[in-house]
Every structure is written in structure tokens, then in C-alpha cells.
Design an enzyme around this catalytic site. Structure first.
Site, PDB file in Angstrom:
ATOM      1  CE  LYS A 116      -3.556  -2.519  -0.271  1.00 11.14           C
ATOM      2  NZ  LYS A 116      -4.302  -2.572  -1.546  1.00 11.14           N
ATOM      3  N   GLY A 164      -9.122  -1.683   5.051  1.00 10.21           N
ATOM      4  CA  GLY A 164      -9.405  -1.326   6.440  1.00 10.21           C
ATOM      5  C   GLY A 164      -8.725  -2.239   7.451  1.00 10.21           C
ATOM      6  CE  LYS A 200      -4.769  17.162   7.927  1.00  9.61           C
ATOM      7  NZ  LYS A 200      -4.515  17.236   9.397  1.00  9.61           N
ATOM      8  CE  LYS A 236     -15.801  -0.729   0.342  1.00 10.21           C
ATOM      9  NZ  LYS A 236     -15.189  -1.100  -0.931  1.00 10.21           N
ATOM     10  CD  GLU A 274     -10.603   1.202  -1.227  1.00  8.98           C
ATOM     11  OE1 GLU A 274     -11.114   0.102  -1.087  1.00  8.98           O
ATOM     12  OE2 GLU A 274      -9.939   1.755  -0.331  1.00  8.98           O
ATOM     13  CG  ASN A 289      -9.717  -2.541  -3.477  1.00  8.16           C
ATOM     14  OD1 ASN A 289      -8.830  -2.658  -2.635  1.00  8.16           O
ATOM     15  ND2 ASN A 289     -10.784  -1.809  -3.272  1.00  8.16           N
ATOM     16  NE  ARG A 291     -10.332  -7.186  -3.324  1.00  9.26           N
ATOM     17  CZ  ARG A 291     -11.244  -6.336  -2.900  1.00  9.26           C
ATOM     18  NH1 ARG A 291     -12.440  -6.319  -3.442  1.00  9.26           N
ATOM     19  NH2 ARG A 291     -10.980  -5.478  -1.937  1.00  9.26           N
TER      20      ARG A 291
HETATM   21  C1  MV4 Z   1      -8.815   6.726   5.629  1.00  9.53           C
HETATM   22  C2  MV4 Z   1      -9.866   7.535   6.120  1.00  9.53           C
HETATM   23  C3  MV4 Z   1      -9.550   8.836   6.457  1.00  9.53           C
HETATM   24  N1  MV4 Z   1      -8.288   9.299   6.299  1.00  9.53           N
HETATM   25  N2  MV4 Z   1      -7.586   7.225   5.504  1.00  9.53           N
HETATM   26  C4  MV4 Z   1     -11.239   2.599   5.386  1.00  9.53           C
HETATM   27  C5  MV4 Z   1     -11.040   1.473   4.408  1.00  9.53           C
HETATM   28  C6  MV4 Z   1      -9.694   1.650   3.827  1.00  9.53           C
HETATM   29  N3  MV4 Z   1      -9.685   1.435   2.414  1.00  9.53           N
HETATM   30  C7  MV4 Z   1      -9.314   3.041   4.169  1.00  9.53           C
HETATM   31  N4  MV4 Z   1     -10.326   3.595   5.027  1.00  9.53           N
HETATM   32  C8  MV4 Z   1     -10.243   4.893   5.406  1.00  9.53           C
HETATM   33  N5  MV4 Z   1      -9.016   5.460   5.282  1.00  9.53           N
HETATM   34  C9  MV4 Z   1      -7.343   8.505   5.822  1.00  9.53           C
HETATM   35  N6  MV4 Z   1      -6.104   8.969   5.701  1.00  9.53           N
HETATM   36  C10 MV4 Z   1     -11.139   6.981   6.227  1.00  9.53           C
HETATM   37  C11 MV4 Z   1     -11.337   5.657   5.875  1.00  9.53           C
HETATM   38  C12 MV4 Z   1     -12.679   5.131   5.984  1.00  9.53           C
HETATM   39  C13 MV4 Z   1     -13.331   4.995   7.240  1.00  9.53           C
HETATM   40  C14 MV4 Z   1     -12.730   5.293   8.449  1.00  9.53           C
HETATM   41  C15 MV4 Z   1     -13.403   5.144   9.649  1.00  9.53           C
HETATM   42  C16 MV4 Z   1     -14.713   4.654   9.668  1.00  9.53           C
HETATM   43  C17 MV4 Z   1     -15.344   4.326   8.489  1.00  9.53           C
HETATM   44  C18 MV4 Z   1     -14.663   4.493   7.259  1.00  9.53           C
HETATM   45  C19 MV4 Z   1     -15.323   4.175   6.065  1.00  9.53           C
HETATM   46  C20 MV4 Z   1     -14.669   4.349   4.864  1.00  9.53           C
HETATM   47  C21 MV4 Z   1     -13.352   4.828   4.827  1.00  9.53           C
END
Ligand code: MV4
Length: 448
Positions: A116, A164, A200, A236, A274, A289, A291
Site C-alpha cells: 500500500k 481497512g 493524515k 461495507k 479508492e 483493489n 480484483r
Molecule cells: C482513511 C480515512 C480517512 N483518512 N484514511 C477505510 C477502508 C480503507 N480502504 C481506508 N479507510 C479509510 N481510510 C485517511 N487517511 C477513512 C477511511 C474510511 C473509514 C474510516 C473510519 C470509519 C469508516 C470508514 C469508512 C470508509 C473509509
């Protein structure tokens, strides 16, 4: 074109892939664990091979057993579905070595995007905006310096994480040292790689992802976006397309960057980029992703394009026979994930025999599932047992269609999250379309 494909997955996605193969005149091989002898994907496939005991590592993650099943049955290709081996670069490389087409991108691309931190750097180098943050932090001293520079709140993310997994939110320097060491130790256990990087924490923001299809002749199209901010513990729950929170201008810009990003890494097959989008419509790359995704059907409903069939054609070397100008996103689609779990018992997974099943119908209602009457949901696997997808002209109409379909859906014998889905759809913040990634926390805080 392939004459026979092995599906290295189970459940609703194995069924989905078998259906696409059937329509294309391609023979199918199902693989199954001892716990899945009576599963729908096994009955629907032309042939099936038992690949081991119930535990994932002994069956659906058993690379040797799956490759030999393909060799014994003479399958020319393997579709990995999502999860399991779908983003395993070593498995894709082994398929390549054994002359079996891996239905997905080249193994080198999977490896590159699976790291990543490398993905971030690659995107940044090709001009795609990335979330403010830093490179790898090897020791605490360096991490502390980085943390000071980035500021709080910040996220510690595992290099080999994704989706996540291996994410930790840190609100202040006091919490940081402890969080850094535990995050690294947890990543080491979960992924065999303790390396982490800092980002951040962007808030409030929406999780919006762009769907791509790229052939091996350099053609790439973007099939619109999916709004995926409704998540609980990074799982999700509900997805929709188009996103109610981005402007047409933002959509076009994100689409162009997504194509640019895919080209930068030599991407081939279906893939997703994403992004996080803030309230000023600034957007930032999070991860790619490599896939097919669980929520791909939402895109299929608004574009009319069968993603699984295109994955197969692209893997067989066929070019896309349409361009970006032929893609139109029409109407609005919503997906509700139906999980066998009990939201009032801390989302405890539920298994057992399906005593009654009624699947909703009517125009533009789709239910992707591997359930049938009297089937027993085994306790060993993912809790996703179905995906209810609807399509309508407007978002309001799609919400009402989903509510009607959820009312009609009957699954008895296991606990499900259908009532929770109805609460989501009824919530004023969801209805407004102005929700962010913390929507589920807000919903769970609003006690009736
Ligand atoms: C983040 C973010 C905010 N700031 N990164 C969640 C899944 C993964 N692909 C990355 N995710 C996130 N990354 C930064 N720098 C917010 C999310 C996020 C999230 C965070 C807390 C609770 C629910 C969330 C749902 C979607 C994305």
C-alpha cells in the site's frame, strides 16, 4: 476463448461467476471444502473437485490443491472471485507459471498495488493526488518525527493491509507510541509484515471508488463510481452509484485520474481505485483493489455492462469493443449486503438451516445469493449470504424500491442484518445523501 474455467471461490460470487460462464458457453469447475458438499456452486458447476477440510487454509486457500484441480480437469483459466486468493500475487504468479490464465491483472501488478505504501508512491509519481502522509516508518524515533510533521489525528496503516485491515486511528502524541508498537505487532501477526506508514486522518470525508476495465491492448474505460461510506468496522454494508456527494466535475476528474493511475501501473482487467473526497470536493487516492469487488453489481446495474464477462474476455486476450464515450451511467443503483449475523448480539455470526426463503422480485430487483430452501449455512466462512441490488431512475425511487424489497425478503433459520439495513435507509442523514465515513457510528448513537 477459454473452454473451461475453474472457480476458486464459494458462495454467491462463485454462483455469479458460474452464471457468466454458462451464458458464454464455457464449462465450469467448482472447487469445494468438505463443509460445502451441498453448496449451490457445486450443484451449478459442470464438474466439481473437493479440495480439503472446512478450514480456509486447508481448502479455499490451499494453492496446491486448487492448481492440481485445474490441471486434473483441464481448466484453462482460474477465476478467483473476491477475497481468498484474489489478491495473492504468489498464487497469480503460480497460475502464470503453470500456463493457467489467472482472471485478473498480472501478478507483478497485484504485488505492486498490494504494497500500500508502494501504491501511494506510484500514484503520487504519476500525478494522482494522494492522502497527505509519509513513507514507511521503520523505527519509533522516525515515526514520531513523521507524526509531528503530519499532525493529529492520523492513521497508522499496515503496508500489507488494505480494505481497512491493520488501520489504527491516533488522536494525540500521548497515544502515539503505544499505538505505533501495537499496530506494528498486529500487522506482523496478521500479514507477516510489521511495516506501517502514517496518513493524515481526513474527516469529514466520503469513500468513493472508481470502477475500471482495462484490456491488454492499452484500452481503459471508467464505469462510474460507487459510494461506499456506509461501513461498520471497515466492512461495507450498503453501496450506491452514482455517489450522492460528488459533482459532475469531480466525477470526471476522478475518472481521468483513475484511468491515468491504471495506465501508470500497466493495469489489465477489472480494478477499482479508492478515493477519499472531502466536503470541498478535494479527492485523494487511498488504495487500489486489483480484483472484482463484492459491490460490482451496483456498477453493472447503472452501466448495463457485465463485469464478470468482461473479466473473462480480457483474460482471454480480447479487446474492449467499446470506448469511454459509449459508457453511460443511467439511473441509480443501491446494494444492501445481507449478512448472517445478529446486530443486537454484537454482530455475532449466525449459522444454521434456512427454514424459509422468499426472494423479492419485480422489475430491476436483483438478489445474488447461494442460499436455497433447507440449505445449512456453515459456521466457517464469511457472513455475507446475499446481496440485494435495485435500480431505478432516481435515488429516491431506488431507496423506496430497496425498502419494498427488504420488506419482502424472508430468511428464517439464521439471524440477518435486514432490520439494520432498513434503519440505514430510513435515516435522515442517509436520505440527505450528505453522509460521511462515520455514518454508522452516528446511526448507532441514535437510539430509537
Ligand atoms: C482513511 C480515512 C480517512 N483518512 N484514511 C477505510 C477502508 C480503507 N480502504 C481506508 N479507510 C479509510 N481510510 C485517511 N487517511 C477513512 C477511511 C474510511 C473509514 C474510516 C473510519 C470509519 C469508516 C470508514 C469508512 C470508509 C473509509
Amino acid at each position: 476463448m477459454f473452454s473451461k474455467i475453474l472457480i476458486a471461490n464459494r458462495g454467491e460470487i462463485a454462483v455469479r461467476i458460474i452464471r457468466a460462464c454458462k451464458e458464454m458457453g464455457i464449462a465450469t469447475v467448482a472447487v469445494f471444502s468438505e463443509a460445502d458438499r451441498d453448496a449451490l456452486h457445486v450443484s451449478l458447476a459442470d464438474e466439481s473437485v473437493c479440495i480439503g477440510p472446512a478450514q480456509l487454509k486447508d481448502s479455499y486457500l490451499n494453492v496446491a490443491a486448487i492448481i492440481s484441480a485445474a490441471e486434473v480437469t483441464g481448466a484453462g483459466a482460474i477465476h478467483p472471485g473476491y477475497g481468498l486468493l484474489s489478491e495473492n500475487a504468489k498464487f497469480a504468479a503460480l497460475c502464470e507459471k503453470c500456463n493457467i490464465a489467472f482472471i485478473g491483472p498480472p501478478s507483478g501488478v497485484i504485488a505492486k498495488m498490494g504494497d500500500k505504501d508502494m501504491a501511494r508512491q506510484t500514484m503520487q509519481a504519476s500525478g494522482v493526488p494522494v492522502v497527505p502522509g509519509g513513507g514507511m516508518v521503520d523505527d519509533f524515533k522516525q515515526a514520531e518525527k513523521e507524526a509531528r510533521r503530519i499532525g493529529f489525528p492520523l492513521l497508522i496503516k499496515a503496508r500489507s493491509g488494505g480494505g481497512g485491515r491493520g488501520i489504527r486511528l491516533v488522536r494525540s502524541m500521548e497515544e502515539f507510541e503505544n499505538a505505533f508498537h501495537t499496530a506494528s505487532a498486529e500487522a506482523k501477526i496478521a500479514f507477516g509484515d510489521g511495516a506501517v506508514y502514517l496518513e493524515k486522518y481526513l474527516y469529514p470525508a466520503k469513500h468513493v471508488e472508481m470502477q475500471l476495465l482495462c484490456d491488454n491492448q492499452g484500452n481503459a474505460v471508467v464505469l462510474g463510481e460507487r459510494e461506499c461510506s456506509v461501513q461498520r468496522k471497515h466492512q461495507k454494508l450498503l453501496e450506491e452509484s452514482p455517489s450522492p456527494g460528488i459533482s459532475q466535475e469531480t466525477r470526471m476528474k476522478m475518472g481521468r485520474f483513475a484511468v491515468q493511475a491504471a495506465r501508470a501501473v500497466g493495469y489489465v482487467n477489472a480494478g477499482t481505485i479508492e478515493f477519499l473526497v472531502d466536503d470541498s470536493q478535494n479527492f485523494y487516492f487511498m488504495e487500489m483493489n486489483t480484483r472484482l469487488q463484492v459491490e460490482h453489481a451496483v456498477t453493472e446495474m447503472v452501466t448495463g455492462i457485465d463485469l464478470v464477462k468482461w473479466q473473462i474476455r480480457i483474460a482471454a486476450g480480447l479487446p474492449l469493443n467499446f470506448g469511454q464515450k459509449d459508457v453511460s451511467v443511467g439511473g441509480h443503483a443501491i446494494e444492501c449486503r445481507i449478512n448472517a449475523e445478529n446486530p443486537s448480539l454484537g454482530f455475532r455470526p449466525s449459522s444454521g438451516k434456512i427454514t424459509l426463503l422468499h426472494i423479492p422480485g419485480g422489475p430491476w430487483v436483483r438478489f445474488d445469493t447461494a442460499l436455497f430452501q433447507d440449505y445449512t449455512v456453515p459456521p466457517f466462512y464469511d457472513s455475507l449470504i446475499g446481496k440485494l441490488i435495485v435500480h431505478a431512475q432516481t435515488r429516491e425511487e431506488a431507496i423506496r424500491k430497496m425498502q419494498a424489497a427488504l420488506c419482502e425478503l424472508v430468511i428464517t433459520g439464521v439471524d440477518t442484518n435486514t432490520d439494520l439495513q432498513r434503519k440505514i435507509l430510513a435515516h435522515p442523514l442517509f436520505r440527505s445523501g450528505r453522509y460521511h465515513t462515520d455514518f454508522m457510528e452516528k446511526l448507532e448513537a441514535t437510539k430509537p
